[in-house]
Design a protein around this motif. Structure first.
Motif, PDB file in Angstrom:
ATOM      1  N   TYR A   1      10.795  59.642 -23.503  1.00 56.71           N
ATOM      2  CA  TYR A   1      11.225  58.588 -22.574  1.00 56.71           C
ATOM      3  C   TYR A   1      11.229  57.224 -23.265  1.00 56.71           C
ATOM      4  O   TYR A   1      12.195  56.454 -23.144  1.00 56.71           O
ATOM      5  CB  TYR A   1      10.303  58.574 -21.361  1.00 56.71           C
TER       6      TYR A   1
ATOM      7  N   ARG B   1      14.451  54.874 -24.025  1.00 56.24           N
ATOM      8  CA  ARG B   1      14.493  53.548 -23.404  1.00 56.24           C
ATOM      9  C   ARG B   1      14.652  52.449 -24.449  1.00 56.24           C
ATOM     10  O   ARG B   1      15.420  51.503 -24.267  1.00 56.24           O
ATOM     11  CB  ARG B   1      13.221  53.326 -22.590  1.00 56.24           C
ATOM     12  N   GLN B   2      13.931  52.571 -25.574  1.00 52.67           N
ATOM     13  CA  GLN B   2      14.027  51.537 -26.609  1.00 52.67           C
ATOM     14  C   GLN B   2      15.428  51.502 -27.222  1.00 52.67           C
ATOM     15  O   GLN B   2      15.962  50.425 -27.498  1.00 52.67           O
ATOM     16  CB  GLN B   2      12.980  51.799 -27.686  1.00 52.67           C
TER      17      GLN B   2
ATOM     18  N   THR C   1      18.260  52.299 -25.839  1.00 54.18           N
ATOM     19  CA  THR C   1      19.251  51.722 -24.931  1.00 54.18           C
ATOM     20  C   THR C   1      19.014  50.239 -24.699  1.00 54.18           C
ATOM     21  O   THR C   1      19.967  49.462 -24.610  1.00 54.18           O
ATOM     22  CB  THR C   1      19.221  52.461 -23.580  1.00 54.18           C
ATOM     23  N   VAL C   2      17.753  49.811 -24.606  1.00 54.98           N
ATOM     24  CA  VAL C   2      17.461  48.396 -24.396  1.00 54.98           C
ATOM     25  C   VAL C   2      17.936  47.564 -25.588  1.00 54.98           C
ATOM     26  O   VAL C   2      18.445  46.440 -25.437  1.00 54.98           O
ATOM     27  CB  VAL C   2      15.956  48.197 -24.144  1.00 54.98           C
TER      28      VAL C   2
ATOM     29  N   GLY D   1      15.384  57.826 -19.284  1.00 55.12           N
ATOM     30  CA  GLY D   1      15.174  56.698 -20.186  1.00 55.12           C
ATOM     31  C   GLY D   1      16.420  55.930 -20.533  1.00 55.12           C
ATOM     32  O   GLY D   1      16.374  54.717 -20.778  1.00 55.12           O
TER      33      GLY D   1
ATOM     34  N   GLN E   1      19.441  53.801 -19.923  1.00 59.12           N
ATOM     35  CA  GLN E   1      19.782  52.889 -18.829  1.00 59.12           C
ATOM     36  C   GLN E   1      20.860  51.928 -19.282  1.00 59.12           C
ATOM     37  O   GLN E   1      21.150  51.805 -20.469  1.00 59.12           O
ATOM     38  CB  GLN E   1      18.557  52.099 -18.381  1.00 59.12           C
TER      39      GLN E   1
ATOM     40  N   THR F   1      22.356  48.513 -20.324  1.00 59.24           N
ATOM     41  CA  THR F   1      21.788  47.316 -20.956  1.00 59.24           C
ATOM     42  C   THR F   1      22.200  46.035 -20.236  1.00 59.24           C
ATOM     43  O   THR F   1      21.764  44.953 -20.597  1.00 59.24           O
ATOM     44  CB  THR F   1      22.253  47.228 -22.415  1.00 59.24           C
TER      45      THR F   1
ATOM     46  N   LYS G   1      18.268  44.999 -15.841  1.00 54.91           N
ATOM     47  CA  LYS G   1      16.921  45.533 -15.997  1.00 54.91           C
ATOM     48  C   LYS G   1      16.592  46.398 -14.776  1.00 54.91           C
ATOM     49  O   LYS G   1      16.642  45.941 -13.640  1.00 54.91           O
ATOM     50  CB  LYS G   1      15.903  44.397 -16.119  1.00 54.91           C
TER      51      LYS G   1
ATOM     52  N   GLN H   1      12.866  52.405 -13.047  1.00 55.47           N
ATOM     53  CA  GLN H   1      12.950  53.444 -14.071  1.00 55.47           C
ATOM     54  C   GLN H   1      11.600  54.089 -14.361  1.00 55.47           C
ATOM     55  O   GLN H   1      11.460  55.319 -14.305  1.00 55.47           O
ATOM     56  CB  GLN H   1      13.527  52.830 -15.348  1.00 55.47           C
TER      57      GLN H   1
ATOM     58  N   THR I   1      24.067  56.735 -15.907  1.00 57.03           N
ATOM     59  CA  THR I   1      22.692  57.199 -16.020  1.00 57.03           C
ATOM     60  C   THR I   1      22.073  57.398 -14.645  1.00 57.03           C
ATOM     61  O   THR I   1      22.429  56.732 -13.674  1.00 57.03           O
ATOM     62  CB  THR I   1      21.838  56.179 -16.805  1.00 57.03           C
TER      63      THR I   1
END
Length: 386
Positions: free
Chosen positions: A67, A71-72, A74-75, A289, A291, A293, A296, A300, A357
């Motif tokens: 996860y 997440r990292q 995509t962010v 995870g 998402q 960009t 926010k 999640q 997503t």
């Protein structure tokens, strides 16, 4: 990808083992206090219990690591960069699916072999400590039971072989009782057995509980009371279904001392369902995870945590509830597993094919119900009214 995933996996496992072992350490430390090999026994007992914690820490760590990696990426817009270079989301996270297969094999070995052997070793060590010599277990101002005797020692001297102000109470036949009081005592060995040698004390004996006034009193200079000796070997492994290896569980068709056939079946398939959850947890973690960009998503992490809790609680509930049904616990447990597996595959496919997503779609639905929940600004950043 693997490096970004393995760091949180290792951190989760280490932190989880430390937290879970802390309470167990207090129990073990109380058992080994006073033993000459205390640290070695503590290490052996904690080592024997580690597979029990690993059985559910490995899937959780894999889920959290996958996860956080998704997440990292995509962010930081790295997924968009990979897609622009012609690499799909599914191909980018393919390594996590392979890692899930590796973790599933490891977890099957843990729950099928290491966990039952470790549990039996832990119980054998506990039995040895609980039946250890008297001087290893005695504590200041604490009542303790040895056989049918209750012993109280007010103070243990620094050598742990001599004591001050001792009381021994022992029930007798016909409701009688015997009480021994002595100002001091020490450990002595008579053959293969240990004895508590008491000095300058007094013994009170009631032969028959129906006549409590008939008390025999005797003063003594030296009196030996057996308090330890050679203990019987620990029972053979297999009296409890938690001590059976996976092949033994699958072949078990008769009830055990404390478990029915359905209890054994429930324990077997619970182990497999939890261990094999590593096959779909990376796909589910990626679906949650990844998402957008552009915004926010505050829902999640909540969604990700709730789903893994729901899965674990469903497995526990279905495993216990299935014992009362004609179909048995195995069928219900595998239905739950297949449902989560199929759900994870579908969500992973929809997320990696660009349809949108799961977290963003769910966030949109929640925003329609709570339009102001995700847009509340901190007090210091509120726009000023002109």
């Amino acid at each position: 990808m693997l490096r970004q995933c393995l760091v949180p996996i290792v951190a989760t496992i280490l932190i989880g083992l430390l937290v879970l072992s802390a309470a167990r350490f207090l129990i073990i430390f109380d058992l080994v206090l006073g033993n000459d090999q205390g640290l070695l026994i503590v290490a052996r007992m904690l080592g024997a219990f580690i597979p029990h914690y690993l059985a559910f820490m490995l899937p959780l760590a894999l889920y959290i690591g996958s996860y956080m990696a998704a997440r990292q990426l995509t962010v930081r817009s790295e997924v968009n960069i990979l897609q622009a270079a012609g690499s799909s989301i599914g191909r980018s996270f393919r390594a996590l699916i392979v890692l899930g297969l590796v973790f599933a094999c490891i977890n099957v070995a843990v729950v099928g072999w290491l966990q039952p052997l470790g549990r039996y070793a832990y119980r054998a060590l506990t039995y040895r400590l609980e039946n250890a010599d008297f001087f290893l277990r005695v504590r200041d101002s604490t009542f303790m039971n040895i056989g049918n005797r209750t012993i109280f020692v007010e103070k243990v001297n620094s050598d742990r072989h001599s004591f001050q102000k001792i009381m021994i109470y022992e029930p007798r036949d016909n409701g009688g009782e015997m009480t021994i009081l002595a100002p001091r005592g020490s450990i002595s060995r008579l053959g293969e057995r240990l004895s508590l040698r008491l000095y300058d004390g007094q013994r009170l004996l009631v032969e028959n509980g129906a006549d409590p006034d008939n008390v025999q009193m005797m003063n003594f200079g030296v009196l030996d009371v057996p308090v330890g000796g050679v203990t019987e070997p620990f029972r053979p492994r297999g009296d409890d279904e938690q001590e059976l290896l996976l092949p033994e569980l699958l072949a078990q068709s008769t009830p055990l001392a404390d478990a029915t056939v359905r209890d054994v079946a429930s324990a077997t398939h619970k182990r497999l369902v939890i261990a094999l959850s590593c096959l779909f947890l990376p796909m589910l973690a990626v679906a949650l995870g990844v998402q957008s960009t552009r915004r926010k998503n505050i829902y999640q992490a909540i969604i990700a945590l709730l789903i893994i809790i729901i899965y674990h609680q469903l497995v526990e509930f279905v495993g216990d509830f299935g014992k009362t049904m004609a179909a048995g616990p195995a069928l219900l447990l595998w239905i739950v597993y297949c449902a989560f597996f199929v759900m994870s595959v579908v969500l992973f496919y929809k997320t990696t094919t660009g349809i949108g997503t799961l977290a963003d779609r769910f966030s949109t639905w929640l925003d329609s119900l709570l339009p102001n929940f995700g847009t509340i600004a901190p007090p210091g950043n509120r726009p000023q009214t002109p």
